[in-house]
Design a protein around this motif. Structure first.
Motif, short mmCIF file in Angstrom:
data_model
loop_
_atom_site.label_atom_id
_atom_site.label_comp_id
_atom_site.label_asym_id
_atom_site.label_seq_id
_atom_site.Cartn_x
_atom_site.Cartn_y
_atom_site.Cartn_z
N ALA A 1 0.91 -1.32 -0.03
CA ALA A 1 0.10 0.18 0.14
C ALA A 1 0.80 1.26 0.19
N LEU A 2 1.94 1.10 0.75
CA LEU A 2 2.73 2.40 0.65
C LEU A 2 3.64 2.55 -0.63
N LEU A 3 3.84 1.54 -1.19
CA LEU A 3 4.78 1.64 -2.38
C LEU A 3 3.71 2.08 -3.68
N LEU A 4 2.46 1.85 -3.73
CA LEU A 4 1.64 2.04 -4.65
C LEU A 4 1.76 3.45 -5.21
N PRO A 5 2.06 4.42 -4.42
CA PRO A 5 1.98 6.02 -4.97
C PRO A 5 3.55 5.79 -5.61
N ARG A 6 4.29 5.34 -5.15
CA ARG A 6 5.69 5.55 -5.61
C ARG A 6 6.00 4.78 -7.02
N PHE A 7 5.19 3.66 -7.15
CA PHE A 7 5.43 2.80 -8.32
C PHE A 7 4.01 2.61 -8.70
N PRO A 8 3.25 3.43 -9.46
CA PRO A 8 2.24 3.27 -9.90
C PRO A 8 1.98 2.07 -11.16
N GLY A 9 0.66 1.51 -11.20
CA GLY A 9 0.77 0.57 -12.48
C GLY A 9 -0.14 -0.69 -11.57
N HIS A 10 -0.48 -1.48 -12.31
CA HIS A 10 -1.27 -2.68 -11.89
C HIS A 10 -0.32 -3.73 -11.33
N LEU A 11 1.01 -3.79 -11.35
CA LEU A 11 1.66 -4.96 -10.71
C LEU A 11 1.61 -5.04 -9.09
N LEU A 12 1.73 -3.88 -8.56
CA LEU A 12 1.39 -4.04 -7.13
C LEU A 12 0.28 -4.19 -6.83
N ALA A 13 -0.83 -3.70 -7.42
CA ALA A 13 -2.22 -4.23 -7.25
C ALA A 13 -2.39 -5.56 -7.32
N TRP A 14 -1.82 -6.30 -8.40
CA TRP A 14 -1.99 -7.68 -8.38
C TRP A 14 -1.19 -8.24 -7.25
N ALA A 15 -0.06 -7.76 -6.93
CA ALA A 15 0.72 -8.32 -5.88
C ALA A 15 0.01 -8.31 -4.56
N GLY A 16 -0.64 -7.30 -4.32
CA GLY A 16 -1.61 -7.21 -3.15
C GLY A 16 -2.80 -8.29 -3.01
N GLY A 17 -3.34 -8.44 -4.17
CA GLY A 17 -4.44 -9.45 -4.23
C GLY A 17 -3.84 -10.76 -4.09
N LEU A 18 -2.54 -11.05 -4.66
CA LEU A 18 -2.07 -12.28 -4.29
C LEU A 18 -1.60 -12.49 -3.10
N MET A 19 -1.11 -11.61 -2.19
CA MET A 19 -0.55 -11.78 -1.06
C MET A 19 -1.86 -12.02 -0.16
N LEU A 20 -2.97 -11.27 -0.45
CA LEU A 20 -4.41 -11.64 0.47
C LEU A 20 -4.85 -12.97 0.15
N ALA A 21 -4.79 -13.41 -1.02
CA ALA A 21 -4.94 -14.85 -1.39
C ALA A 21 -4.36 -15.70 -0.58
N GLY A 22 -3.02 -15.35 -0.67
CA GLY A 22 -1.91 -16.22 0.01
C GLY A 22 -2.24 -16.53 1.41
N ILE A 23 -2.56 -15.29 2.29
CA ILE A 23 -3.15 -15.44 3.75
C ILE A 23 -4.26 -16.32 3.80
N VAL A 24 -5.34 -16.19 2.78
CA VAL A 24 -6.56 -17.06 3.21
C VAL A 24 -5.99 -18.66 2.96
N LEU A 25 -5.55 -18.55 1.81
CA LEU A 25 -5.26 -20.16 1.57
C LEU A 25 -4.26 -20.80 2.32
N PHE A 26 -3.04 -19.90 2.61
CA PHE A 26 -1.97 -20.79 3.47
C PHE A 26 -2.40 -20.75 5.18
N SER A 27 -2.52 -19.64 5.42
CA SER A 27 -2.95 -19.61 6.90
C SER A 27 -4.25 -20.13 7.15
#
Length: 123
Positions: free
Chosen positions: A58-84
């Motif tokens: 979330a803190l990096l999004l303004p510095r590195f705009p684009g969709h890659l970090l948004a995808w990374a956030g979604g994947l990380m949230l999915a990882g939490i749900v699936l892994f934990s």
């Protein structure tokens, strides 16, 4: 995901992780075997670390705009749900087949961190 959604997801997951950690340390200590309690603790640790990762993204999004970090956030949230989530369910139920879901969450974590690195190094 946008930065506000990532911050909210991070805060909610940190809240859950702290509660789950306390629940494991107190209520489950006498109910679960040592191996199952260790599985529970692994779930708490990974949820905590990756919730902090959501904050970082979330803190990096303004510095590195684009969709890659948004995808990374979604994947990380999915990882939490699936892994934990799968580890919490495994520890509580003892159903070993739930452990087959855990690597999917781990893969989502790896992809998320790879996307963060890729975005940081790309132009």
């Amino acid at each position: 995901m946008n930065d506000r959604q990532l911050v909210a997801a991070a805060a909610i997951n940190l809240f859950i992780a702290v509660g789950a950690g306390a629940f494991g340390a107190h209520a489950l200590k006498t109910m679960l075997s040592a191996p199952m309690l260790a599985i529970w603790q692994t779930a708490v640790t990974y949820q905590m670390v990756h919730a902090l990762g959501l904050f970082a993204i979330a803190l990096l999004l303004p510095r590195f705009p684009g969709h890659l970090l948004a995808w990374a956030g979604g994947l990380m949230l999915a990882g939490i749900v699936l892994f934990s989530g799968s580890l919490y369910a495994l520890a509580l139920s003892g159903v070993r087949v739930l452990g087959a879901i855990t690597p999917l969450g781990g893969t989502a974590f790896l992809l998320a961190w790879a996307l963060v690195a890729w975005r940081a190094l790309s132009r």
